[in-house]
Write an enzyme that holds these catalytic residues in place. Structure first.
Site, PDB file in Angstrom:
ATOM      1  N   GLU A 188      15.249   7.850  41.077  1.00  0.00           N
ATOM      2  CA  GLU A 188      15.769   7.520  39.747  1.00  0.00           C
ATOM      3  C   GLU A 188      15.725   6.024  39.642  1.00  0.00           C
ATOM      4  O   GLU A 188      16.581   5.328  40.160  1.00  0.00           O
ATOM      5  CB  GLU A 188      17.190   8.019  39.689  1.00  0.00           C
ATOM      6  CG  GLU A 188      17.797   8.248  38.466  1.00  0.00           C
ATOM      7  CD  GLU A 188      18.144   7.512  37.300  1.00  0.00           C
ATOM      8  OE1 GLU A 188      17.585   6.490  36.885  1.00  0.00           O
ATOM      9  OE2 GLU A 188      19.023   8.011  36.726  1.00  0.00           O
ATOM     10  N   CYS A 231      23.018   1.458  35.734  1.00  0.00           N
ATOM     11  CA  CYS A 231      21.584   1.702  35.590  1.00  0.00           C
ATOM     12  C   CYS A 231      21.276   2.588  34.393  1.00  0.00           C
ATOM     13  O   CYS A 231      20.222   2.455  33.772  1.00  0.00           O
ATOM     14  CB  CYS A 231      21.008   2.308  36.869  1.00  0.00           C
ATOM     15  SG  CYS A 231      21.702   3.914  37.311  1.00  0.00           S
TER      16      CYS A 231
END
Length: 180
Positions: free
Chosen positions: A88, A122
């Site tokens: 990710e 994030c």
């Protein structure tokens, strides 16, 4: 970690070096919730330690949330060790506002999505796509809501915007502002 644990697996977290307290707290939350001892753990490991863990026969899979550089290194090591791997890396999903949106709800969600943890997440909203019919109104409300956020020490309850997590992040942001 929750879906992994609920599927019957154990979980070993290697946290970012600047969030040791968060890793400890996550472990405490799982313990307090009654998860069996040893099912969730965390390590404060160097890059060499991470490589060692990836190659350990007891590690079945590796996931990374982080930079493209970190993902490339971890992905290569996981591939060489024939481990399942999920990367990710630097996600930037759009925050979309359509003409029929509830603008109060959309603005509140947009501000929270962008500025949660001082925007140092994030998955924070970074790209806003707003239909033309509500763009001006949404933008003005968003700007007003951001101006209303209180900045200050993170341990004061009313403050929403606190300090940067690391000096290098602060310096990079300062350089970006100076370049504009």
């Amino acid at each position: 970690a929750v879906p992994i644990l609920l599927a019957g697996n154990s979980y070993l977290l290697k946290h970012a070096p600047n969030v040791l307290g968060s890793a400890e707290l996550i472990g405490k939350v799982f313990a307090d919730a009654g998860f069996p001892e040893g099912i969730f753990g965390w390590v404060n490991a160097t890059n060499d330690g991470v490589s060692h863990a990836i190659n350990d026969r007891r590690i079945a899979a590796v996931t990374v949330t982080g930079s493209v550089r970190a993902g490339a290194a971890i992905g290569a090591q996981a591939g060489a060790a024939l481990k399942k791997c999920v990367l990710e890396l630097g996600g930037s999903d759009p925050f979309i506002v359509l003409n029929d949106a509830d603008l109060d709800l959309a603005v509140n969600a947009a501000v929270a999505g962008r500025y949660q943890n001082t925007g140092q997440v994030c998955a924070a909203a970074k790209r806003f796509i707003v239909e033309a019919g509500v763009a001006d109104t949404f933008t003005q409300r968003f700007v007003d809501a951001v101006k209303a956020l209180k900045m200050g020490a993170p341990d004061e309850e009313d403050n929403y915007i606190g300090p940067m997590a690391r000096f290098d992040l602060r310096d990079e942001l300062h350089q970006q502002v100076q370049a504009t």
